[in-house]
Write a protein that holds these residues in place. Structure first.
Motif, short mmCIF file in Angstrom:
data_model
loop_
_atom_site.label_atom_id
_atom_site.label_comp_id
_atom_site.label_asym_id
_atom_site.label_seq_id
_atom_site.Cartn_x
_atom_site.Cartn_y
_atom_site.Cartn_z
N SER A 96 0.83 -1.20 0.00
CA SER A 96 0.00 0.00 0.00
C SER A 96 0.87 1.25 0.00
N GLY A 101 -1.37 3.72 -1.74
CA GLY A 101 -2.75 3.28 -1.55
C GLY A 101 -3.58 3.29 -2.83
N GLU A 123 -4.59 -3.49 1.00
CA GLU A 123 -5.08 -3.09 2.32
C GLU A 123 -4.20 -3.76 3.37
#
Length: 181
Positions: A96, A101, A123
């Motif tokens: 991430s 992200g 995640e």
């Protein structure tokens, strides 16, 4: 407990160093059982329903909810986190941070189609298991849960592995100290 965890670093070299610092001498169902129970107890205490999954590439070693409230979708997310860890050899939090992200950047960078992309996630909550003398990642420790943020999921797994290491430090099994004549 979850809110008291310090936020994990976003520095990729620090994350990689952290991951390698938890290299096991060996990793069996016994290790998974203890780590899984550390996680389960911590999440129960925090009143956080979560799914804990610890596995080798083709073998589940520990799989348990912490509390009622787990949905069927959590199984899919556990698989996606495990797949990410096993394919790239890093925590899902590391992945991430590597891509800010951004799922689209992650998928484009790895030239993944929609169907392939659905097998992975960036995640937090998926963590690699390394074993001394074995090249690459051998397993994954995964937490998926309601109300567990990506950073918190990573922090909970790191804390559990640290607690496990502290428990094992200085421990000498009575079986190991026996001599056979």
């Amino acid at each position: 407990m979850l809110n008291t965890l310090p936020p994990p670093t976003r520095d990729l070299s620090e994350l990689a160093k952290e991951e390698k610092s938890f290299t096991f001498a060996h990793f069996t169902c016994e290790h998974a059982w203890v780590i899984g129970n550390i996680l389960r107890n911590a999440l129960r205490t925090a009143e956080c329903p979560a799914l804990i999954h610890i596995a080798l590439p083709h073998q589940t070693l520990f799989h348990s909810p912490s509390l009622p409230g787990i949905m069927p979708d959590h199984e899919t997310w556990a698989t996606r986190k495990k797949n990410t860890v096993l394919r790239w050899g890093h925590s899902t939090w590391h992945m991430s941070c590597q891509f800010g992200g951004d799922y689209k950047r992650f998928a484009e960078y790895h030239a993944m189609s929609g169907d392939e992309w659905a097998k992975y996630t960036i995640e937090g909550g998926g963590y690699p298991v390394f074993v001394k003398g074995v090249e690459g990642v051998v397993g994954a420790i995964v937490v998926v849960g309601l109300g567990v943020e990506s950073e918190q999921a990573h922090g909970v797994v790191v804390k559990a592995v640290e607690e496990y290491r502290d428990l094992r430090e200085g421990f000498r099994s009575p079986m190991r100290s026996m001599t056979v004549k």
